[in-house]
Each structure stands twice: as structure tokens, then as C-alpha cells.
Design a protein around this motif. Structure first.
Motif, mmCIF file in Angstrom:
data_model
loop_
_atom_site.group_PDB
_atom_site.id
_atom_site.type_symbol
_atom_site.label_atom_id
_atom_site.label_comp_id
_atom_site.label_asym_id
_atom_site.label_seq_id
_atom_site.Cartn_x
_atom_site.Cartn_y
_atom_site.Cartn_z
ATOM 1 N N SER A 187 0.829 -1.212 0.000
ATOM 2 C CA SER A 187 0.000 0.000 0.000
ATOM 3 C C SER A 187 0.860 1.258 0.000
ATOM 4 N N PRO A 188 0.550 2.214 -0.893
ATOM 5 C CA PRO A 188 1.254 3.496 -0.867
ATOM 6 C C PRO A 188 0.669 4.466 0.155
ATOM 7 N N ARG A 189 -0.398 4.033 0.833
ATOM 8 C CA ARG A 189 -1.089 4.889 1.814
ATOM 9 C C ARG A 189 -1.043 4.240 3.187
ATOM 10 N N ARG A 190 0.104 3.724 3.561
ATOM 11 C CA ARG A 190 0.245 2.935 4.777
ATOM 12 C C ARG A 190 -0.164 3.733 6.022
ATOM 13 N N ALA A 191 0.266 4.998 6.112
ATOM 14 C CA ALA A 191 -0.028 5.793 7.308
ATOM 15 C C ALA A 191 -1.538 6.037 7.439
ATOM 16 N N THR A 192 -2.191 6.351 6.326
ATOM 17 C CA THR A 192 -3.637 6.581 6.348
ATOM 18 C C THR A 192 -4.384 5.307 6.707
ATOM 19 N N ALA A 193 -3.928 4.186 6.142
ATOM 20 C CA ALA A 193 -4.557 2.900 6.442
ATOM 21 C C ALA A 193 -4.353 2.520 7.902
ATOM 22 N N ARG A 194 -3.190 2.858 8.448
ATOM 23 C CA ARG A 194 -2.923 2.542 9.850
ATOM 24 C C ARG A 194 -3.871 3.326 10.767
ATOM 25 N N ASP A 195 -4.169 4.579 10.399
ATOM 26 C CA ASP A 195 -5.115 5.369 11.185
ATOM 27 C C ASP A 195 -6.503 4.719 11.174
ATOM 28 N N LEU A 196 -6.909 4.232 10.007
ATOM 29 C CA LEU A 196 -8.214 3.567 9.915
ATOM 30 C C LEU A 196 -8.210 2.277 10.728
ATOM 31 N N LEU A 197 -7.142 1.514 10.655
ATOM 32 C CA LEU A 197 -7.048 0.282 11.428
ATOM 33 C C LEU A 197 -7.150 0.574 12.926
ATOM 34 N N ARG A 198 -6.500 1.645 13.359
ATOM 35 C CA ARG A 198 -6.552 2.029 14.771
ATOM 36 C C ARG A 198 -7.996 2.329 15.185
ATOM 37 N N HIS A 199 -8.748 2.978 14.290
ATOM 38 C CA HIS A 199 -10.146 3.296 14.590
ATOM 39 C C HIS A 199 -10.996 2.025 14.626
ATOM 40 N N LEU A 200 -10.756 1.104 13.690
ATOM 41 C CA LEU A 200 -11.527 -0.137 13.657
ATOM 42 C C LEU A 200 -11.347 -0.953 14.942
ATOM 43 N N ALA A 201 -10.170 -0.826 15.551
ATOM 44 C CA ALA A 201 -9.877 -1.588 16.765
ATOM 45 C C ALA A 201 -10.218 -0.829 18.043
ATOM 46 N N SER A 202 -10.818 0.351 17.927
ATOM 47 C CA SER A 202 -11.080 1.194 19.085
ATOM 48 C C SER A 202 -12.423 0.857 19.734
ATOM 49 N N PRO A 203 -12.591 1.202 21.017
ATOM 50 C CA PRO A 203 -13.881 0.993 21.684
ATOM 51 C C PRO A 203 -15.021 1.722 20.979
ATOM 52 N N GLU A 204 -14.712 2.824 20.337
ATOM 53 C CA GLU A 204 -15.745 3.599 19.634
ATOM 54 C C GLU A 204 -16.422 2.776 18.556
ATOM 55 N N PHE A 205 -15.655 1.902 17.903
ATOM 56 C CA PHE A 205 -16.200 1.090 16.819
ATOM 57 C C PHE A 205 -16.935 -0.144 17.340
ATOM 58 N N SER A 206 -16.727 -0.467 18.606
ATOM 59 C CA SER A 206 -17.332 -1.675 19.166
ATOM 60 C C SER A 206 -18.855 -1.638 19.109
ATOM 61 N N ASP A 207 -19.445 -0.470 19.330
ATOM 62 C CA ASP A 207 -20.906 -0.365 19.290
ATOM 63 C C ASP A 207 -21.434 -0.693 17.900
ATOM 64 N N ALA A 208 -20.726 -0.245 16.861
ATOM 65 C CA ALA A 208 -21.161 -0.545 15.493
ATOM 66 C C ALA A 208 -21.057 -2.033 15.209
ATOM 67 N N LEU A 209 -20.019 -2.671 15.747
ATOM 68 C CA LEU A 209 -19.872 -4.110 15.570
ATOM 69 C C LEU A 209 -21.006 -4.870 16.229
ATOM 70 N N ARG A 210 -21.358 -4.477 17.450
ATOM 71 C CA ARG A 210 -22.456 -5.151 18.152
ATOM 72 C C ARG A 210 -23.772 -4.949 17.417
ATOM 73 N N ALA A 211 -24.010 -3.732 16.932
ATOM 74 C CA ALA A 211 -25.251 -3.449 16.207
ATOM 75 C C ALA A 211 -25.351 -4.287 14.938
ATOM 76 N N ALA A 212 -24.200 -4.649 14.388
ATOM 77 C CA ALA A 212 -24.181 -5.428 13.153
ATOM 78 C C ALA A 212 -24.281 -6.933 13.421
ATOM 79 N N GLY A 213 -24.353 -7.321 14.705
ATOM 80 C CA GLY A 213 -24.473 -8.731 15.033
ATOM 81 C C GLY A 213 -23.153 -9.421 15.285
ATOM 82 N N LEU A 214 -22.100 -8.636 15.502
ATOM 83 C CA LEU A 214 -20.766 -9.180 15.773
ATOM 84 C C LEU A 214 -20.419 -8.995 17.242
ATOM 85 N N GLU A 215 -19.458 -9.762 17.707
ATOM 86 C CA GLU A 215 -19.029 -9.675 19.099
ATOM 87 C C GLU A 215 -17.601 -9.138 19.138
ATOM 88 N N PRO A 216 -17.398 -7.868 19.554
ATOM 89 C CA PRO A 216 -16.037 -7.298 19.556
ATOM 90 C C PRO A 216 -15.066 -8.115 20.416
#
Length: 216
Positions: A187-216
């Protein structure tokens, strides 16, 4: 992961200025495309699929991050009676008496279900009346009337309107799929992708995962 990521896209764009251009397919299909040279900045696959790419040097190994567990469940058309799937005996009876069961051929849920009915000794009976789709959302076959039961990851069953999730297949009969994310080495956008990955793994995203039927 489709529902959770799609719900994230607009808020993330407003907060970060980064547009998420996401494509969704079963892990086996995505692996085939990535092995053939298709490019991406960040990938979300089953843990096993992601580690395979990391082992081949296509994904940055130290970036691999588990996001959520996903259990396989059963759904019926909205308003239909919810069958008993509380234990193996009840599930077996429910599957055998159903008019038709829809499941996918290459998705993780379809592979698990095919193995499960084989272990239960009822594969021939179920497959004789099954609606087996190459990929996609099995619950759509409930809405069309082609099937009485749909089997898939609960997060995928919930994406179809006009159906109701009965619940998960008994946990003792399944191993949940673990969805993990990682950065593509090329990826030529490694830093930007890393920021997104950090968000996906954050507690903030956990609510969206639960709403979608997933278990964080």
C-alpha cells in the motif's frame, strides 16, 4: 463486516477527511483476488486468511489485529414461528423438518454448516432440499420464498429486511469466525490505512460491531 463498515464510512470521512472505498466478498473470494494481484490498503479477512497473507509477505504481520467474533445463526421470514435450535437434538429436528434450508457454498458459514450436517449424519437429507448459493446473503431466499430457514453469519442475516434472526447455532457445535484486519505491504497509503485500522480496533467502533451482530 459490511454493515459495520458502511455505517462507519460517513462519520469517518467527516472526522478524518478520509473516504473509505470498501468492497465486500467472502474471505475465499477476496484471497483469490488478492493472490491474483488486486491491490488494497487495508484488508479484513478471517484470522486464518489474514495470517496466510502475512506469511506470504502480502500483509504487514505486526499490523494484524483481531476485530470481532462472528457466530453462525439461523433466520426465518419475518412473522414466521421461531423453531427450536437450543441444542443439537432440537437443531437436528428443525433442519430435517424444514421445507428448504438456504446456505452459501464458499462463505465461512456455508463451510461450517456443510461440515456440521455431515457430522450429524443428515447431509444427504438436508442437501436434497437445500438452496445452496455461490455467495451473497442467504436470508434473501427467505424473502423470495425459496427457503424456510437461512443459515449464515448472524451479522449477514441481519442485513436483509423482512427476516428475523432466531439465534445462533448452539455454540458447542461451532467455532466462531474471527475477523481480523491488517495493512497491505504494497500500500502506498500505509499511514492513512494505519489510522483507519486504529479506529476499527477502538472501543468507539465496538458499538457498530455489536449493532451489526458481531461480538467485539
Amino acid at each position: 463486516m459490511r454493515g459495520a463498515v458502511q455505517d462507519l464510512a460517513d462519520p469517518y470521512l467527516h472526522a478524518s477527511g478520509c473516504r473509505i472505498d470498501a468492497d465486500f466478498a467472502p474471505t475465499l473470494a477476496l484471497l483469490e483476488r488478492l493472490r491474483a494481484g488486486e491491490q488494497a490498503d487495508l484488508v479484513i479477512l478471517t484470522r486464518e486468511g489474514l495470517h496466510e497473507l502475512a506469511g506470504a509477505g502480502m500483509v504487514v504481520a505486526e499490523s494484524c489485529t483481531d476485530l470481532a467474533r462472528s457466530y453462525v445463526g439461523i433466520a426465518v421470514r419475518a412473522g414466521a414461528t421461531h423453531p427450536d435450535i437450543a441444542d443439537e437434538a432440537a437443531l437436528r429436528k428443525t433442519l430435517l423438518t424444514a421445507r428448504a434450508v438456504a446456505y452459501s457454498r464458499i462463505g465461512a458459514s456455508g463451510i461450517l454448516f456443510a461440515g456440521l450436517i455431515a457430522r450429524m449424519g443428515i447431509a444427504a437429507e438436508i442437501n436434497a432440499k437445500a438452496v445452496i448459493i455461490p455467495s451473497g446473503l442467504t436470508a434473501a431466499r427467505l424473502v423470495s420464498g425459496e427457503a424456510e430457514l437461512a443459515v449464515q453469519q448472524i451479522s449477514e442475516l441481519k442485513q436483509v429486511g423482512g427476516v428475523e434472526v432466531v439465534g445462533p447455532i448452539p455454540h458447542a457445535l461451532q467455532t466462531p469466525a474471527v475477523f481480523s484486519a491488517g495493512l497491505m505491504t504494497a500500500s502506498p497509503r500505509r499511514a492513512t490505512a494505519r489510522d483507519l485500522l486504529r479506529h476499527l480496533a477502538s472501543p468507539e467502533f465496538s458499538d457498530a460491531l455489536r449493532a451489526a451482530g458481531l461480538e467485539p
